[in-house]
Scaffold this active site. Structure first.
Site, PDB file in Angstrom:
ATOM      1  N   HIS A  72      65.433  14.835 -10.726  1.00 53.14           N
ATOM      2  CA  HIS A  72      66.690  14.723 -10.602  1.00 53.14           C
ATOM      3  C   HIS A  72      68.356  14.138 -10.067  1.00 53.14           C
ATOM      4  O   HIS A  72      67.609  14.172  -8.202  1.00 53.14           O
ATOM      5  CB  HIS A  72      67.419  16.201 -10.598  1.00 53.14           C
ATOM      6  CG  HIS A  72      66.902  16.788 -11.819  1.00 53.14           C
ATOM      7  ND1 HIS A  72      67.948  17.450 -13.090  1.00 53.14           N
ATOM      8  CD2 HIS A  72      65.728  17.944 -11.641  1.00 53.14           C
ATOM      9  CE1 HIS A  72      67.115  18.410 -13.340  1.00 53.14           C
ATOM     10  NE2 HIS A  72      65.383  18.205 -12.972  1.00 53.14           N
ATOM     11  N   TYR A 199      76.077  23.409 -13.741  1.00 50.90           N
ATOM     12  CA  TYR A 199      76.628  24.789 -12.628  1.00 50.90           C
ATOM     13  C   TYR A 199      78.746  24.886 -13.806  1.00 50.90           C
ATOM     14  O   TYR A 199      78.258  24.572 -13.240  1.00 50.90           O
ATOM     15  CB  TYR A 199      77.188  24.723 -10.926  1.00 50.90           C
ATOM     16  CG  TYR A 199      76.003  24.187 -10.654  1.00 50.90           C
ATOM     17  CD1 TYR A 199      74.877  23.639 -10.339  1.00 50.90           C
ATOM     18  CD2 TYR A 199      75.430  25.898  -9.235  1.00 50.90           C
ATOM     19  CE1 TYR A 199      73.411  23.100  -9.456  1.00 50.90           C
ATOM     20  CE2 TYR A 199      74.564  25.154  -8.737  1.00 50.90           C
ATOM     21  CZ  TYR A 199      73.317  24.277  -8.685  1.00 50.90           C
ATOM     22  OH  TYR A 199      72.503  23.954  -8.041  1.00 50.90           O
ATOM     23  N   PRO A 287      72.214  31.527  -3.642  1.00 55.56           N
ATOM     24  CA  PRO A 287      71.753  30.563  -3.912  1.00 55.56           C
ATOM     25  C   PRO A 287      72.619  29.837  -4.505  1.00 55.56           C
ATOM     26  O   PRO A 287      71.627  28.614  -4.735  1.00 55.56           O
ATOM     27  CB  PRO A 287      70.810  31.357  -4.952  1.00 55.56           C
ATOM     28  CG  PRO A 287      71.811  32.665  -5.230  1.00 55.56           C
ATOM     29  CD  PRO A 287      72.626  33.028  -4.235  1.00 55.56           C
ATOM     30  N   LYS A 291      69.496  26.226  -1.631  1.00 55.87           N
ATOM     31  CA  LYS A 291      69.351  25.959   0.693  1.00 55.87           C
ATOM     32  C   LYS A 291      68.287  26.937   0.944  1.00 55.87           C
ATOM     33  O   LYS A 291      67.297  26.202   2.013  1.00 55.87           O
ATOM     34  CB  LYS A 291      70.238  25.884   0.969  1.00 55.87           C
ATOM     35  CG  LYS A 291      71.299  24.843   1.203  1.00 55.87           C
ATOM     36  CD  LYS A 291      70.715  23.655   1.356  1.00 55.87           C
ATOM     37  CE  LYS A 291      71.230  22.152   0.480  1.00 55.87           C
ATOM     38  NZ  LYS A 291      71.021  21.135  -0.252  1.00 55.87           N
ATOM     39  N   TYR A 379      74.291  18.578  -0.953  1.00 51.30           N
ATOM     40  CA  TYR A 379      73.173  18.762  -1.837  1.00 51.30           C
ATOM     41  C   TYR A 379      71.571  18.415  -1.845  1.00 51.30           C
ATOM     42  O   TYR A 379      70.650  18.925  -1.831  1.00 51.30           O
ATOM     43  CB  TYR A 379      73.692  18.939  -3.025  1.00 51.30           C
ATOM     44  CG  TYR A 379      73.161  19.661  -4.492  1.00 51.30           C
ATOM     45  CD1 TYR A 379      73.672  21.336  -5.441  1.00 51.30           C
ATOM     46  CD2 TYR A 379      72.055  18.972  -4.919  1.00 51.30           C
ATOM     47  CE1 TYR A 379      72.915  21.591  -6.331  1.00 51.30           C
ATOM     48  CE2 TYR A 379      71.071  20.296  -5.992  1.00 51.30           C
ATOM     49  CZ  TYR A 379      71.564  20.569  -6.704  1.00 51.30           C
ATOM     50  OH  TYR A 379      71.350  22.175  -7.141  1.00 51.30           O
TER      51      TYR A 379
HETATM   52  C1  PHB Z   1      66.577  27.494 -10.329  1.00 51.54           C
HETATM   53  O1  PHB Z   1      66.695  26.478 -10.567  1.00 51.54           O
HETATM   54  O2  PHB Z   1      66.349  28.185  -9.544  1.00 51.54           O
HETATM   55  C2  PHB Z   1      67.710  27.183  -9.480  1.00 51.54           C
HETATM   56  C3  PHB Z   1      69.015  25.516  -9.563  1.00 51.54           C
HETATM   57  C4  PHB Z   1      69.663  25.713  -8.486  1.00 51.54           C
HETATM   58  C5  PHB Z   1      70.469  26.705  -7.936  1.00 51.54           C
HETATM   59  C6  PHB Z   1      69.430  27.912  -7.523  1.00 51.54           C
HETATM   60  C7  PHB Z   1      68.170  28.086  -8.401  1.00 51.54           C
HETATM   61  O3  PHB Z   1      71.777  26.887  -7.068  1.00 51.54           O
END
Ligand code: PHB
Ligand code: APR
Length: 385
Positions: A72, A199, A287, A291, A379
């Site tokens: 990504h 997000y 989450p 991280k 990130y």
């Molecule tokens: C996930 O793909 O499970 C995932 C992705 C981004 C996050 C948290 C979990 O910030």
């Protein structure tokens, strides 16, 4: 039983450490309380920083990751009914890979067993003793009590493990932040509706669109921390996801579901005597910043380097500095996770003022390159902290 490094827990921290030590010619025994099947099926997050992928590569366990992992180059921030792209690779020169944590775990277990090295499943550590000079891990396997003597114990047994309890009362300072949110996460048999993660800030609450494969999507909706799944039939989950992510008609069969609490937790120091805590055993992040696994991998990289120096010629400095070195990165990640979490979640009972502040921050990130870069470099993973 005797070994050089006793490793409690076969999550990412324990397994990566075992592999690093194997490469350096240091013996270890890994004890895992659950079955192989259980740890290989446990669905967790799945964002790997650039540095994590590089390390797995160096360890020779990234072949499938490169084949199946999804590279990504940016993320979408969604708010006020529009998506705003944060071009992470353009801003930092680096990318992230989405590859389920349990896939990383499967690859590491396969490598360990292929090398014929000790990894015991259904071997529950019941106590860690003698950490001042002669460490021992007591464990139970097949109904019998056993003991593992070692030079050093790596407590990689997650947030509910036993290692941390071996540190005498009064030594550890605990820092806790409970966020008043939970994430209801699902794995669904539907092609991702977006190439990049989304997000989403929404008045109804946060949502996240992630993915696992071209046919499997991983999705989250903000819920209460103690949410009962019974209140969330499939129709409700999909209608909330569709609204919050702006994806009308997006749905599919749900193959896995669960609620995660949002918590920050750090113990300091991460070591005492000859016991070294690593990964979730020492710290948890919410989450939102993705991280958790990356921090666990960073800890054990620092620990392995320190152990190599110690075994090579008695240099104690790496071990003595372990905690401080790890905690710098841990607190940076706690802050980043806090930043993402508080910017994106709807505070229960929160007022309009708070929501306006969140939107002001989101617009700033979406329009200022400096702000976007700050988000992006955290990130993808900071090279030095
Ligand atoms: C996930 O793909 O499970 C995932 C992705 C981004 C996050 C948290 C979990 O910030
Ligand atoms: N004896 C042996 N093993 C134990 C014991 C015990 N008493 N207690 C716990 N374990 C095992 C758990 O079953 C688990 O497999 O320790 C392992 C800890 O692994 P994780 O919880 O995955 O923690 P860690 O390796 O630190 O990885 C951090 O996990 O929780 C996620 O988001 C987090 O991605 C991050 C990663």
């Amino acid at each position: 039983m005797r070994t050089q490094v006793g490793i409690v827990g076969a999550g990412p921290a324990g397994l990566v450490l075992a592999r690093l030590l194997e490469r350096a010619g240091i013996e270890s025994v890994v004890l895992e309380s659950r079955s192989r099947d259980h740890v290989e099926q446990r669905v967790r997050a799945g964002v790997l920083e650039h540095g994590t992928v590089q390390l797995l590569d160096e360890l020779g366990v990234a072949e499938r990751l490169h084949r199946e992992g999804l590279l990504h180059h940016g993320i979408w921030l969604r708010f006020e009914e529009a998506n705003h792209y944060v071009p992470m690779t353009e801003l930092t020169g680096r990318s992230i890979t989405v590859y389920g944590q349990q896939e990383v775990v499967k690859d590491l277990i396969a490598a360990r067993l292929e090398a014929g090295l000790p990894l015991l499943f259904e071997a529950e550590a019941t106590a860690v003793e003698g950490i001042d000079e002669r460490p021992r891990v007591r464990f139970r396997v097949d109904g019998t009590d056993e003991e593992l003597e070692c030079d050093v114990v790596a407590g990689c047994d997650g947030s509910h493990g036993v290692s941390r309890a071996a540190i005498p009362a009064g030594v550890l300072a605990e820092h806790v932040r409970d966020y008043p949110f939970g994430w209801l996460g699902i794995l669904a048999q539907v092609a991702p509706a977006s190439e990049e993660l989304i997000y989403a800030w929404n008045e109804r609450g946060f949502a996240l669109h992630s993915m696992r494969t071209p046919e499997l999507s991983r999705l989250y909706v903000q819920c209460r921390p103690d949410e009962d799944l019974a209140g969330w039939p499939d129709e409700r989950i999909w209608s909330e996801l569709q609204l919050r992510l702006g994806l009308p008609g997006f749905e599919g069969p749900i193959v896995e579901r669960g609620v995660t609490q949002m918590r920050g937790h750090v113990v300091e120091p991460m070591q005492h005597g000859r016991l070294f805590l690593a990964g979730d055993a020492a710290h948890i992040v919410p989450p939102t910043g993705a991280k958790g696994l990356n921090l666990a991998v960073h800890d054990v990289r620092v620990l392995a380097d320190a152990l190599v120096r110690w075994y090579a010629g008695g240099d104690e400095s790496g071990l003595a500095g372990y905690s401080e070195r790890c905690l710098r990165r841990v607190w940076r990640a706690e802050h980043f996770s806090y930043f993402m979490t508080t910017m994106l979640h709807r505070l229960p009972g929160g007022d309009d003022f708070g929501a306006r502040l969140q939107l002001a921050q989101l617009r700033y990130v979406a329009t200022s390159e400096a702000q976007a870069r700050a988000l992006a470099e955290n990130y993808v993973g900071l090279e030095t902290v």
